[in-house]
Design an enzyme around this catalytic site. Structure first.
Site, PDB file in Angstrom:
ATOM      1  N   LYS A  14       0.631  -1.334   0.121  1.00 17.49           N
ATOM      2  CA  LYS A  14      -0.017   0.000   0.141  1.00 17.49           C
ATOM      3  C   LYS A  14       0.858   1.365  -0.072  1.00 17.49           C
ATOM      4  CE  LYS A  14      -2.093  -0.614   4.250  1.00 17.49           C
ATOM      5  NZ  LYS A  14      -1.586  -2.075   4.344  1.00 17.49           N
ATOM      6  N   LYS A  31      -2.107   9.326   5.931  1.00 15.31           N
ATOM      7  CA  LYS A  31      -2.104   8.334   6.705  1.00 15.31           C
ATOM      8  C   LYS A  31      -3.040   7.956   8.212  1.00 15.31           C
ATOM      9  CE  LYS A  31      -0.601   3.861   7.544  1.00 15.31           C
ATOM     10  NZ  LYS A  31      -0.645   2.254   6.607  1.00 15.31           N
ATOM     11  N   GLU A  94      -4.188   6.575   3.021  1.00 13.30           N
ATOM     12  CA  GLU A  94      -3.800   5.190   3.070  1.00 13.30           C
ATOM     13  C   GLU A  94      -4.405   4.464   4.979  1.00 13.30           C
ATOM     14  OE1 GLU A  94       0.539   2.284   3.878  1.00 13.30           O
ATOM     15  OE2 GLU A  94       0.255   3.578   3.180  1.00 13.30           O
TER      16      GLU A  94
END
Length: 203
Positions: A14, A31, A94
């Site tokens: 990822k 993130k 993400e």
């Protein structure tokens, strides 16, 4: 546009795929929940591999564990109401681990994605087992009405697996991202975006 990058499992690529996308598109990066920061963060990797604006994690924990356990070790609990997306028109978000990883005692990552209702790009591996893992993940996403814009397959090219995922998952393979022995800005830059990704990210 804002896209949620999730994986069929942990360590399927990822972060590298997110780096590749951000490097080519100049999208911001976020993130949402980071674990394992004792070994460095995914945001640190993006800082080295891209020129993108990196937004601070909503939650960050030291131990490389499932978010609910990593938080518990630090006498904390993740509150999904505190996860606020950055004010960025073009953003790659993400996820943490796989789709059904627990976030706290009530919610899974899937629940957060369902709440945000952002389009998803699914990253999977190319090795044996990927058809099952990918189809299960697609099924879970679609059961919540989440838009899956396509799949990026990471690793040694395997067209048979891609064909099966496309057919049975009723989805699109956006790219086959090759194995890289060395990962730098240069090696990522040398892998062009596919036409499908250019159209999605409008580049």
């Amino acid at each position: 546009m804002q896209f949620f990058i999730i994986g069929t499992d942990t360590n399927v690529g990822k972060t590298i795929v997110s780096s590749w996308l951000c490097l080519h598109t100049a999208y911001d990066y976020f993130k949402m929940i980071q674990t394992g920061s004792i070994n460095g963060t995914d945001s640190d990797i993006l800082k080295k591999l891209t020129y993108s604006k990196i937004h601070k994690e909503a939650y960050c924990y030291k131990e490389p564990l499932s978010p609910h356990l990593a938080a518990k070790l630090e006498q904390d609990e993740i509150n999904i109401n505190n996860i606020i997306l950055p004010n960025a028109s073009n953003l790659v978000i993400e996820g943490a681990g796989g789709l059904l990883v627990p976030i706290n005692q009530q919610y899974l990552l899937l629940d957060i994605i369902s709440y945000l209702m952002l389009p998803v790009i699914l990253v999977t591996h190319s090795r044996l087992g990927t058809i099952n893992h990918t189809l299960l993940t697609l099924q879970a996403l679609k059961s919540k009405g989440i838009e899956v814009v396509g799949v990026i397959v990471n690793g040694k090219p395997n067209q048979d697996n891609c064909d099966a995922i496309t057919w049975y998952g009723k989805t699109t393979i956006l790219a086959q991202f090759p194995f890289l022995s060395t990962i730098t800005k240069t090696t990522l830059r040398n892998i062009p975006l596919t036409q499908e990704l250019k159209q999605l990210f409008i580049v």
